[in-house]
Write a protein that holds these residues in place. Structure first.
Motif, PDB file in Angstrom:
ATOM      1  N   ASP A 185       0.872  -1.168   0.000  1.00 46.70           N
ATOM      2  CA  ASP A 185       0.000   0.000   0.000  1.00 46.70           C
ATOM      3  C   ASP A 185       0.912   1.221   0.000  1.00 46.70           C
ATOM      4  O   ASP A 185       1.686   1.430   0.940  1.00 46.70           O
ATOM      5  CB  ASP A 185      -0.874  -0.012   1.254  1.00 46.70           C
ATOM      6  CG  ASP A 185      -1.685   1.256   1.436  1.00 46.70           C
ATOM      7  OD1 ASP A 185      -1.689   2.113   0.523  1.00 46.70           O
ATOM      8  OD2 ASP A 185      -2.311   1.399   2.506  1.00 46.70           O
ATOM      9  N   VAL A 186       0.847   2.036  -1.045  1.00 50.68           N
ATOM     10  CA  VAL A 186       1.760   3.182  -1.182  1.00 50.68           C
ATOM     11  C   VAL A 186       1.046   4.503  -0.961  1.00 50.68           C
ATOM     12  O   VAL A 186       1.524   5.548  -1.388  1.00 50.68           O
ATOM     13  CB  VAL A 186       2.473   3.169  -2.554  1.00 50.68           C
ATOM     14  CG1 VAL A 186       3.330   1.930  -2.700  1.00 50.68           C
ATOM     15  CG2 VAL A 186       1.469   3.264  -3.698  1.00 50.68           C
ATOM     16  N   SER A 187      -0.098   4.466  -0.276  1.00 47.24           N
ATOM     17  CA  SER A 187      -0.816   5.715  -0.020  1.00 47.24           C
ATOM     18  C   SER A 187       0.024   6.677   0.823  1.00 47.24           C
ATOM     19  O   SER A 187      -0.096   7.895   0.689  1.00 47.24           O
ATOM     20  CB  SER A 187      -2.159   5.441   0.659  1.00 47.24           C
ATOM     21  OG  SER A 187      -2.006   4.664   1.819  1.00 47.24           O
ATOM     22  N   ASP A 188       0.874   6.128   1.686  1.00 47.19           N
ATOM     23  CA  ASP A 188       1.894   6.914   2.384  1.00 47.19           C
ATOM     24  C   ASP A 188       3.234   6.459   1.817  1.00 47.19           C
ATOM     25  O   ASP A 188       3.763   5.419   2.200  1.00 47.19           O
ATOM     26  CB  ASP A 188       1.822   6.671   3.891  1.00 47.19           C
ATOM     27  CG  ASP A 188       2.816   7.512   4.682  1.00 47.19           C
ATOM     28  OD1 ASP A 188       3.900   7.828   4.157  1.00 47.19           O
ATOM     29  OD2 ASP A 188       2.508   7.835   5.847  1.00 47.19           O
ATOM     30  N   ILE A 193       8.104   2.970   1.515  1.00 45.51           N
ATOM     31  CA  ILE A 193       9.533   2.827   1.184  1.00 45.51           C
ATOM     32  C   ILE A 193      10.300   2.290   2.385  1.00 45.51           C
ATOM     33  O   ILE A 193      11.140   1.385   2.262  1.00 45.51           O
ATOM     34  CB  ILE A 193      10.108   4.166   0.703  1.00 45.51           C
ATOM     35  CG1 ILE A 193       9.480   4.575  -0.636  1.00 45.51           C
ATOM     36  CG2 ILE A 193      11.634   4.091   0.571  1.00 45.51           C
ATOM     37  CD1 ILE A 193       9.692   6.033  -0.992  1.00 45.51           C
ATOM     38  N   MET A 194      10.010   2.824   3.573  1.00 47.59           N
ATOM     39  CA  MET A 194      10.712   2.367   4.779  1.00 47.59           C
ATOM     40  C   MET A 194      10.360   0.921   5.109  1.00 47.59           C
ATOM     41  O   MET A 194      11.218   0.150   5.554  1.00 47.59           O
ATOM     42  CB  MET A 194      10.398   3.298   5.945  1.00 47.59           C
ATOM     43  CG  MET A 194      10.995   4.688   5.764  1.00 47.59           C
ATOM     44  SD  MET A 194      10.611   5.809   7.130  1.00 47.59           S
ATOM     45  CE  MET A 194      11.643   5.127   8.436  1.00 47.59           C
ATOM     46  N   ALA A 195       9.103   0.529   4.881  1.00 47.48           N
ATOM     47  CA  ALA A 195       8.727  -0.868   5.113  1.00 47.48           C
ATOM     48  C   ALA A 195       9.478  -1.787   4.163  1.00 47.48           C
ATOM     49  O   ALA A 195       9.958  -2.865   4.567  1.00 47.48           O
ATOM     50  CB  ALA A 195       7.212  -1.034   4.942  1.00 47.48           C
ATOM     51  N   PHE A 196       9.596  -1.360   2.917  1.00 47.63           N
ATOM     52  CA  PHE A 196      10.352  -2.143   1.938  1.00 47.63           C
ATOM     53  C   PHE A 196      11.815  -2.270   2.361  1.00 47.63           C
ATOM     54  O   PHE A 196      12.409  -3.354   2.312  1.00 47.63           O
ATOM     55  CB  PHE A 196      10.245  -1.467   0.569  1.00 47.63           C
ATOM     56  CG  PHE A 196      11.103  -2.092  -0.494  1.00 47.63           C
ATOM     57  CD1 PHE A 196      10.723  -3.285  -1.094  1.00 47.63           C
ATOM     58  CD2 PHE A 196      12.290  -1.496  -0.891  1.00 47.63           C
ATOM     59  CE1 PHE A 196      11.522  -3.872  -2.073  1.00 47.63           C
ATOM     60  CE2 PHE A 196      13.084  -2.070  -1.868  1.00 47.63           C
ATOM     61  CZ  PHE A 196      12.699  -3.265  -2.458  1.00 47.63           C
ATOM     62  N   GLN A 197      12.398  -1.163   2.802  1.00 46.99           N
ATOM     63  CA  GLN A 197      13.791  -1.198   3.256  1.00 46.99           C
ATOM     64  C   GLN A 197      13.938  -2.076   4.494  1.00 46.99           C
ATOM     65  O   GLN A 197      14.908  -2.848   4.605  1.00 46.99           O
ATOM     66  CB  GLN A 197      14.269   0.223   3.556  1.00 46.99           C
ATOM     67  CG  GLN A 197      14.412   1.098   2.323  1.00 46.99           C
ATOM     68  CD  GLN A 197      14.709   2.546   2.674  1.00 46.99           C
ATOM     69  OE1 GLN A 197      14.355   3.032   3.751  1.00 46.99           O
ATOM     70  NE2 GLN A 197      15.367   3.251   1.766  1.00 46.99           N
ATOM     71  N   ASP A 206      15.934   4.644   5.682  1.00 37.73           N
ATOM     72  CA  ASP A 206      15.888   6.105   5.702  1.00 37.73           C
ATOM     73  C   ASP A 206      14.776   6.697   4.842  1.00 37.73           C
ATOM     74  O   ASP A 206      14.596   7.918   4.805  1.00 37.73           O
ATOM     75  CB  ASP A 206      17.237   6.689   5.260  1.00 37.73           C
ATOM     76  CG  ASP A 206      17.642   6.268   3.849  1.00 37.73           C
ATOM     77  OD1 ASP A 206      16.858   5.545   3.194  1.00 37.73           O
ATOM     78  OD2 ASP A 206      18.737   6.654   3.406  1.00 37.73           O
ATOM     79  N   GLY A 207      14.011   5.852   4.161  1.00 39.79           N
ATOM     80  CA  GLY A 207      12.934   6.350   3.324  1.00 39.79           C
ATOM     81  C   GLY A 207      13.386   7.009   2.035  1.00 39.79           C
ATOM     82  O   GLY A 207      12.565   7.555   1.294  1.00 39.79           O
ATOM     83  N   ALA A 211      19.881   3.823  -5.555  1.00 33.16           N
ATOM     84  CA  ALA A 211      20.109   2.828  -6.602  1.00 33.16           C
ATOM     85  C   ALA A 211      19.912   1.410  -6.075  1.00 33.16           C
ATOM     86  O   ALA A 211      19.337   0.552  -6.763  1.00 33.16           O
ATOM     87  CB  ALA A 211      21.510   2.997  -7.190  1.00 33.16           C
ATOM     88  N   GLU A 212      20.365   1.153  -4.851  1.00 29.01           N
ATOM     89  CA  GLU A 212      20.238  -0.196  -4.300  1.00 29.01           C
ATOM     90  C   GLU A 212      18.771  -0.587  -4.140  1.00 29.01           C
ATOM     91  O   GLU A 212      18.372  -1.703  -4.478  1.00 29.01           O
ATOM     92  CB  GLU A 212      20.962  -0.292  -2.962  1.00 29.01           C
ATOM     93  CG  GLU A 212      21.027  -1.709  -2.418  1.00 29.01           C
ATOM     94  CD  GLU A 212      21.881  -1.821  -1.175  1.00 29.01           C
ATOM     95  OE1 GLU A 212      22.544  -2.855  -1.012  1.00 29.01           O
ATOM     96  OE2 GLU A 212      21.880  -0.873  -0.365  1.00 29.01           O
ATOM     97  N   CYS A 213      17.958   0.333  -3.632  1.00 36.03           N
ATOM     98  CA  CYS A 213      16.529   0.049  -3.496  1.00 36.03           C
ATOM     99  C   CYS A 213      15.889  -0.235  -4.856  1.00 36.03           C
ATOM    100  O   CYS A 213      15.100  -1.171  -4.998  1.00 36.03           O
ATOM    101  CB  CYS A 213      15.816   1.228  -2.831  1.00 36.03           C
ATOM    102  SG  CYS A 213      16.181   1.434  -1.077  1.00 36.03           S
ATOM    103  N   ARG A 214      16.236   0.576  -5.837  1.00 30.77           N
ATOM    104  CA  ARG A 214      15.669   0.376  -7.175  1.00 30.77           C
ATOM    105  C   ARG A 214      16.065  -0.978  -7.744  1.00 30.77           C
ATOM    106  O   ARG A 214      15.241  -1.698  -8.324  1.00 30.77           O
ATOM    107  CB  ARG A 214      16.118   1.500  -8.115  1.00 30.77           C
ATOM    108  CG  ARG A 214      15.576   2.876  -7.765  1.00 30.77           C
ATOM    109  CD  ARG A 214      15.834   3.883  -8.886  1.00 30.77           C
ATOM    110  NE  ARG A 214      17.244   4.087  -9.152  1.00 30.77           N
ATOM    111  CZ  ARG A 214      17.987   5.063  -8.624  1.00 30.77           C
ATOM    112  NH1 ARG A 214      17.448   5.926  -7.773  1.00 30.77           N
ATOM    113  NH2 ARG A 214      19.266   5.187  -8.948  1.00 30.77           N
ATOM    114  N   MET A 215      17.321  -1.352  -7.583  1.00 28.05           N
ATOM    115  CA  MET A 215      17.800  -2.615  -8.130  1.00 28.05           C
ATOM    116  C   MET A 215      17.143  -3.805  -7.437  1.00 28.05           C
ATOM    117  O   MET A 215      16.764  -4.791  -8.086  1.00 28.05           O
ATOM    118  CB  MET A 215      19.326  -2.699  -8.007  1.00 28.05           C
ATOM    119  CG  MET A 215      20.066  -1.751  -8.942  1.00 28.05           C
ATOM    120  SD  MET A 215      21.861  -2.025  -9.004  1.00 28.05           S
ATOM    121  CE  MET A 215      22.339  -1.504  -7.358  1.00 28.05           C
TER     122      MET A 215
END
Length: 229
Positions: A185-188, A193-197, A206-207, A211-215
């Motif tokens: 859920d990307v409404s926030d 992003i932080m949950a994904f990290q 860090d939200g 590049a690392e997150c994208r990859m």
């Protein structure tokens, strides 16, 4: 599975078949307090299982029933996560009460339980998630110290991709669109992003989309993400 029966009255009937496993931490100072709350009718919360720090597995709600562990949540177009999931509470005081590493004997028990449930309900790796994955605006559990890699190596969860990584150079909007496609859920946006990290790059939460997150996200969207399994 060998379980200690500790029935909770906090459940109702499922509206969906079981397709998910959701891992939580209890987030209370002691196991006894957490278990008491999960069995207290006035709390209106529960889980199917609790895994104590010594590896003991308690069963609070039968698998066929809808336990109340997910709250307002979302994963891959499922809004009633409680109906579609098995909830496992892992005893740990959590971020508010002295978050700490999970003992090996406890992780071993979680692995056995997840393996049993995955096989029994034919659950895909992408649907074995943390509470923070399904409710990023509200939750951080089981947190960055949980050893997801242990589960991934046994094909009990998706691995952190490490091989053949390529940067798609997405901007924020494109990254969040991909994150939504993956299941969040990307409404926030910041919370998502932080949950994904927290799940896939826990050493830096860090939200910020780098590049690392994208990859990592691009690799997870491929048919067979490759990591240290």
């Amino acid at each position: 599975m060998k379980c200690v029966e500790a029935p909770s009255p906090n459940f109702n009937e499922r509206q969906l078949p079981v397709t998910m496993i959701v891992l939580h931490y209890t987030g209370m100072p002691t196991a006894a307090e957490a278990i008491a709350r999960l069995r207290d009718p006035s709390s209106e919360v529960s889980a199917h299982y609790v895994v104590d720090e010594d590896g003991t597995i308690l069963r609070l709600v039968d698998d066929e029933k809808r336990a109340w562990h997910a709250g307002k949540s979302h994963w891959r177009d499922v809004e009633d996560v409680n109906s579609a999931s098995i909830g496992i509470e892992i005893v740990n005081p959590g971020h508010d009460h002295g978050y700490r590493t999970f003992p090996e004997v406890q992780v071993d028990a979680v692995v056995r339980l997840v393996a049993h449930l995955k096989d029994r309900y034919e659950i895909t790796r992408g649907n074995i998630v943390g509470h923070s994955d399904i409710a990023p605006q509200r939750k951080r559990d089981p947190g960055e110290l949980f050893p997801w890699h242990r589960l991934a190596r046994l094909r009990l969860a998706l691995p952190r991709p490490t091989k053949n990584l390529m940067d798609p150079f997405w901007g924020e909007a494109a990254f969040c669109l991909a994150l939504e496609r993956f299941g969040y859920d990307v409404s926030d946006r910041m919370a998502a992003i932080m949950a994904f990290q927290r799940r896939f790059r826990p050493e830096l939460i860090d939200g910020e989309i780098d590049a690392e997150c994208r990859m990592i996200l691009l690799a997870l969207l491929l048919p067979k993400p490759q990591g240290d399994e």
